[in-house]
Scaffold this motif. Structure first.
Motif, short mmCIF file in Angstrom:
data_model
loop_
_atom_site.label_atom_id
_atom_site.label_comp_id
_atom_site.label_asym_id
_atom_site.label_seq_id
_atom_site.Cartn_x
_atom_site.Cartn_y
_atom_site.Cartn_z
N UNK A 18 0.82 -1.23 0.00
CA UNK A 18 0.00 0.00 0.00
C UNK A 18 0.85 1.26 0.00
N UNK A 19 1.93 1.23 -0.78
CA UNK A 19 2.82 2.39 -0.91
C UNK A 19 2.06 3.56 -1.53
N UNK A 20 2.30 4.74 -1.01
CA UNK A 20 1.75 5.95 -1.62
C UNK A 20 2.71 6.38 -2.73
N UNK A 21 2.24 6.37 -3.95
CA UNK A 21 3.08 6.71 -5.09
C UNK A 21 2.93 8.18 -5.45
N UNK A 22 4.03 8.81 -5.81
CA UNK A 22 4.00 10.14 -6.41
C UNK A 22 3.52 9.98 -7.85
N UNK A 23 4.11 9.01 -8.54
CA UNK A 23 3.66 8.57 -9.86
C UNK A 23 3.56 7.06 -9.78
N UNK A 24 2.35 6.50 -9.93
CA UNK A 24 2.20 5.05 -9.81
C UNK A 24 2.89 4.31 -10.95
N UNK A 25 3.16 3.03 -10.76
CA UNK A 25 3.78 2.24 -11.82
C UNK A 25 3.01 2.37 -13.13
N UNK A 26 3.75 2.66 -14.20
CA UNK A 26 3.13 2.82 -15.51
C UNK A 26 4.19 2.88 -16.60
N UNK A 27 3.72 3.06 -17.83
CA UNK A 27 4.62 3.13 -18.99
C UNK A 27 4.62 4.53 -19.56
N UNK A 28 5.82 5.05 -19.84
CA UNK A 28 5.99 6.34 -20.50
C UNK A 28 6.56 6.11 -21.88
#
Length: 137
Positions: free
Chosen positions: A92-102
């Motif tokens: 339940x980590x609070x992400x600044x930018x969640x895992x994703x693809x750029x």
């Protein structure tokens, strides 16, 4: 020759830091004193010292998203990046930018995520679709 990068920065509690860097990120602890501890941070030397953490501001702009500066992290193989992303999501980590693809389908396509350590030190982890494009413009 492959060089090993060294980064030293401050944390306010070595026990909390060791728990995070060992058990959450899976880094191996090295030497330790009462005021600092070394880690193998994905093949690089990270030294955590007792003191006031960096002043951080969201002044970086990536894809029109403000990212914290300064920040650091690692570029991982995709399977290792995915395992870390899943572990962080489970915790339940609070992400600044969640895992994703750029940059999907473009040169420099990468998986990325941003989050803070327990002291507010921002971390970015990436995995490139083609590692040969890490430095390509």
């Amino acid at each position: 020759m492959n060089s090993i990068f060294h980064l030293a920065f401050n944390v306010t509690d070595l026990e909390v830091a060791c728990n995070f860097y060992t058990h959450v990120l899976g880094c191996e602890q090295g030497r330790r004193t009462n005021t600092w501890v070394d880690y193998n941070f994905f093949g690089h030397q990270l030294s955590l010292h007792l003191g006031q953490p960096f002043h951080v501001e969201p002044t970086g702009k990536v894809d029109n998203i403000a990212v914290p500066m300064p920040h650091f992290g690692a570029i991982l193989p995709l399977d290792q990046w995915q395992a870390l992303a899943e572990k962080l999501q489970t915790l339940k980590t609070t992400f600044i930018i969640p895992p994703g693809i750029r940059f999907e389908g473009q040169a420099g396509e990468q998986h990325t995520m941003f989050f803070n350590d327990p002291f507010g030190n921002p971390l970015e982890f990436k995995s490139f679709a083609n590692v040969d494009q890490v430095f390509q413009s």
